[in-house]
Enzyme design. Structure first.
Site, short mmCIF file in Angstrom:
data_model
loop_
_atom_site.label_atom_id
_atom_site.label_comp_id
_atom_site.label_asym_id
_atom_site.label_seq_id
_atom_site.Cartn_x
_atom_site.Cartn_y
_atom_site.Cartn_z
N GLU A 150 0.82 -1.21 0.00
CA GLU A 150 0.00 0.00 0.00
C GLU A 150 0.86 1.25 0.00
O GLU A 150 0.54 2.23 -0.67
CB GLU A 150 -0.95 0.01 1.21
CG GLU A 150 -2.17 -0.88 1.06
CD GLU A 150 -1.85 -2.37 1.18
OE1 GLU A 150 -0.74 -2.71 1.61
OE2 GLU A 150 -2.73 -3.18 0.83
N HIS A 168 -10.56 -5.55 8.96
CA HIS A 168 -11.10 -5.29 7.62
C HIS A 168 -12.46 -4.60 7.70
O HIS A 168 -13.22 -4.63 6.74
CB HIS A 168 -11.28 -6.59 6.84
CG HIS A 168 -10.03 -7.40 6.65
ND1 HIS A 168 -9.47 -8.15 7.67
CD2 HIS A 168 -9.22 -7.56 5.58
CE1 HIS A 168 -8.38 -8.76 7.22
NE2 HIS A 168 -8.21 -8.40 5.96
#
Lengths: 440, 338
Positions: free
Chosen positions: B70, B139
């Protein structure tokens, strides 16, 4: 060492008070137990005696100033003692300026110490919207019942108050009025060498309403009737509250320079008689209270509203008949005579404003019951069991030394409904009190 | 102009995911500077199948799979934006944006300022967020308040397919970085979406339902739950006004204040953890403003519980505000019971 003059605590919940009058000027000689100054609180006014003999110096609290309890307001120096700087050691009024809270740690949010009851002034629980609305409409939140949790006043409560069928005292039908100058009227009758009797009438009454008693009282003395502001022949005046009214009465009383006096008061006049006895204990020989106000919160405001508003005998009569136990006691002649005395609409408007101030929302906004415990002269309370204006049970707050005369089948006007009996009790109190003190 | 701009053409029923894809398709087709970047957004079609088959239409030069990094991907996107492209960067889960915070918070948000206005970072980031999918603690978070705290960033949270498209196209027009938090539970939700190009203004809330008794200010999926709650409340005679914040930075102060001035009561509903969340900002905004004087009850916040999102579906449901809780809080507030 000079003796401190401490501002005393005279009421349980008192935190500060006002010095109304100094009886001694700086530098003057004073004897122990001489009256030194008068203090006023929200609830009472009383006289403070000198703690020592000597000369008064360092008067730190001016007349009219607010002072916290426990501070030194002056010092008394013995004869010949050096008067230097203000002695140190005890807080003075300058240490706690009026209106300033003691410093506290701003990082800690603190619950206001006195917020024990939602009715405490200034600490009323209310939503911002309710506060804004009340401020806009000039309504005191203290007078509004809160429907929210823990009595929180919400906007709808204020709105309900706005739309209440009966406002505290509807003055819309009454004209405006202007305050007048002049002293409170005092009506004098009779004469004699003995200590005079001073009477105070009630709200919406006047001096002559007590005249019927005169011929039945001891004839060896003068009888005086002081008329309240905006009543009888007294000038129309604004009254800021009960303490202010008591002060106006006290000022006029001091003018009269009566050394010894028996005081009598009916209804609101009873509360004023108590307040006066508290501040001028040396002059007052006895106190007789007839259906007195100021001893509890309940108040039959609807009746007084009706009387004050009435502009004709037809509207006045039904309300006057609520005052007595037997409506027939109030004759048509009585009603016409009462209406004649109440013909001045501006006076009625001024009385309406006074009633609004003293009896907000049909509640007695002042409490002089603490005064009863401090009385050191004979005191009697006369009350009708059918009183619909001030409930007689308020008399139960009086201490044992105060005699209570409860009259069966009598309403708010014992001196009208049982003239002889009331005159007899009053005369008895006056004569016994005179015998008990060599001064008379 | 605050209204939706340039709405033309027909209105179709599209899902939230289809609507976002439609926006990206229009952008890719009309502006060659636009590129998509992200993990598995190419042939795989994206973790939530939002990019779908766009790679086949525009090729791998325009729809780029980035490595599982990321920080690396976000760094490339920031650099691309600085040098003239209009990248749309997708995180698989908004939770993973924590790995890229250096690029988002220290670079994208700061470069215009650090370089004296000489450059800007016209970057759009898409962050699938929120709970309710059984994806557990790492998540399922709602981190919009984190990024909303950073001057230099804009943070949008569309709650309808129509706004999802309009806000994405508005973000592409914006010269500065815009983060769009997309609630994962909304991807399959359908709604009317105009065809063609239009934008939904960033910084403008939507009044989803007008009412007089209380204001419910909510973000993302909570705005939909608040609307649902308002229907039940209406049956009880409680007329709730529902505001969908749509953007949390800049936040639409005026719409909220005007509503509170009207209703006198404020309920904030948000899925992010209650403490220091979006509702805290909305509450403070009202408390500090002239609307304070109109409050006729305490400000109430319903936010996420102070815990990680649990895996157990019952617990997962229990730790974020649901419709019955909104109804209860609104009812108590409107009735002056709290």
């Amino acid at each position: 060492m000079p003796v401190e003059v401490i501002f005393p605590k005279v009421d349980m919940d008192m935190e500060r008070g006002r010095i109304a009058t100094w009886h001694v000027k700086p530098g003057e000689r004073v004897s122990k137990s001489d009256p030194l100054f008068d203090i006023e609180t929200d609830k009472a006014a009383m006289e403070v005696e000198s703690p020592a003999e000597g000369f008064l110096h360092h008067v730190l609290a001016k007349e009219g100033s607010e002072v916290a309890i426990g501070v030194a307001v002056a010092w008394i120096y013995a004869e010949g003692e050096d008067v230097g700087d203000v002695p140190e050691g005890r807080p003075t009024p300058a240490d706690a300026p009026p209106g300033r809270e003691p410093d506290r740690d701003e990082t800690q949010w603190q619950r206001p110490a006195q917020a024990t009851s939602p009715l405490d002034a200034g600490n009323r629980r209310a939503t911002p919207a309710a506060r804004a609305l009340a401020a806009q409409r000039g309504i005191d939140l203290k007078n509004i019942g809160g429907s929210g949790p823990r009595g929180r006043v919400q906007a709808k409560d204020v709105i309900a108050n706005l739309q209440a069928p009966e406002p505290p005292l509807d003055t819309r039908s009454l004209p405006g009025w202007r305050p007048e100058r002049g002293d409170l009227a005092v009506v004098r009758s009779g004469s004699g060498a003995h200590a005079p009797i001073l009477m105070f009438h009630g709200l919406a009454a006047d001096g002559p309403s007590l005249e019927a008693l005169d011929p039945l009282l001891p004839q060896d003395r003068e009888v005086l009737k002081m008329e309240l502001p905006s009543h009888g022949r007294s000038p129309r005046r604004r009254v800021a509250g009960f303490a202010d009214l008591a002060r106006q009465v006290r000022v006029r009383f001091d003018d009269l320079a009566l050394d010894n006096v028996h005081i009598v008061g009916h209804s609101l006049g009873g509360a004023l008689a108590l307040a006066l006895a508290d501040t001028r204990p040396r002059q007052v020989r006895s106190v007789t209270l007839i259906s007195p106000a100021g001893l509890g919160p309940e108040f039959g405001g609807q009746i007084l509203r009706g009387i004050i508003r009435a502009g004709s005998a037809a509207s006045l009569g039904p309300w006057l008949r609520q005052l007595t136990s037997d409506p027939a006691t109030i004759t048509e002649d009585y009603v016409r005579a009462a209406m004649a005395a109440r013909g001045d609409a501006a006076m009625r408007a001024a009385q309406a404003d006074m009633a609004c101030t003293l009896f907000p929302d049909d509640t007695q906004g002042f409490d002089v019951s603490g005064t009863l415990n401090r009385l050191d002269c004979p005191a009697r309370i006369i009350w009708g069991r059918d009183d619909k204006v001030v409930p007689w049970r308020h008399a139960l707050r009086a201490p044992g030394k105060v005699a209570l005369h409860l009259l069966e089948g009598v309403g708010h006007l014992p001196h009208v409904e049982r003239l002889e009996e009331v005159a007899s009790i009053l005369s008895d109190n006056v004569c016994r009190s005179s015998r008990s003190r060599a001064a008379n | 102009m605050n209204a939706e701009s340039s709405v033309r053409g027909e209105v179709h029923e599209l899902s939230y995911a289809e609507s976002i894809r439609d926006a990206m398709d229009i952008a890719l087709g009309s502006d060659e500077r636009v590129v998509l970047m992200g993990e598995d957004i190419g042939v795989y079609g994206g973790a939530f199948q939002v990019t779908g088959s766009l790679v086949h239409k525009y090729g791998e030069d325009r729809v780029m799979d980035t490595p599982i990094s990321e920080l690396g991907g976000a760094g490339v996107a920031v650099g691309a934006a600085l040098t003239g492209l209009r990248p749309i960067f997708e995180f698989q889960f908004s939770d993973f944006s924590t790995l890229a915070m250096e690029q988002i918070v220290n670079q994208a948000a700061k470069l215009r300022y650090m370089l004296g206005g000489a450059v800007s970072v016209p970057l759009v980031m898409r962050l699938p967020s929120g709970s309710g999918t059984g994806a557990a603690a790492q998540h399922s978070q709602s981190l919009e308040a984190w990024y909303g705290h950073v001057p230099g960033l804009k943070v949008a949270q569309p709650s309808t397919p129509r706004d999802a498209k309009g806000l994405l196209l508005a973000a592409l027009e914006d010269p500065d970085p815009v983060l769009i938090f997309e609630h994962k539970l909304l991807y399959k939700m359908k709604g009317p979406v105009p065809s063609g190009y239009y934008t939904t203004p960033i910084g403008k809330a939507a009044v989803r339902r007008e009412g007089t008794d209380l204001t419910i200010a909510a973000n993302s999926i909570m705005a939909l739950k608040a609307e649902e709650a308002a229907k039940t409340l209406a049956d009880e005679g409680i007329d709730a006004e529902v505001i969908d914040l749509r953007t949390v930075r800049p936040i639409d102060r005026e719409t909220v204040l005007a509503s509170v001035r009207k209703t006198g009561r404020l309920l904030c509903v948000y899925e992010g953890v209650k403490t220091l969340g979006v509702g805290a900002e909305v509450s403070a905004m009202v408390a500090e403003s002239d609307a304070f004087d109109f409050l006729d009850g305490p400000i109430v916040r319903l936010g996420g519980a102070e815990c990680p999102i649990p895996y157990n579906p019952k617990l997962e449901e229990a730790v974020v505000p649901q419709v019955p809780a909104i109804i209860r809080a609104a009812r108590d507030l409107a009735n002056g019971a709290i």
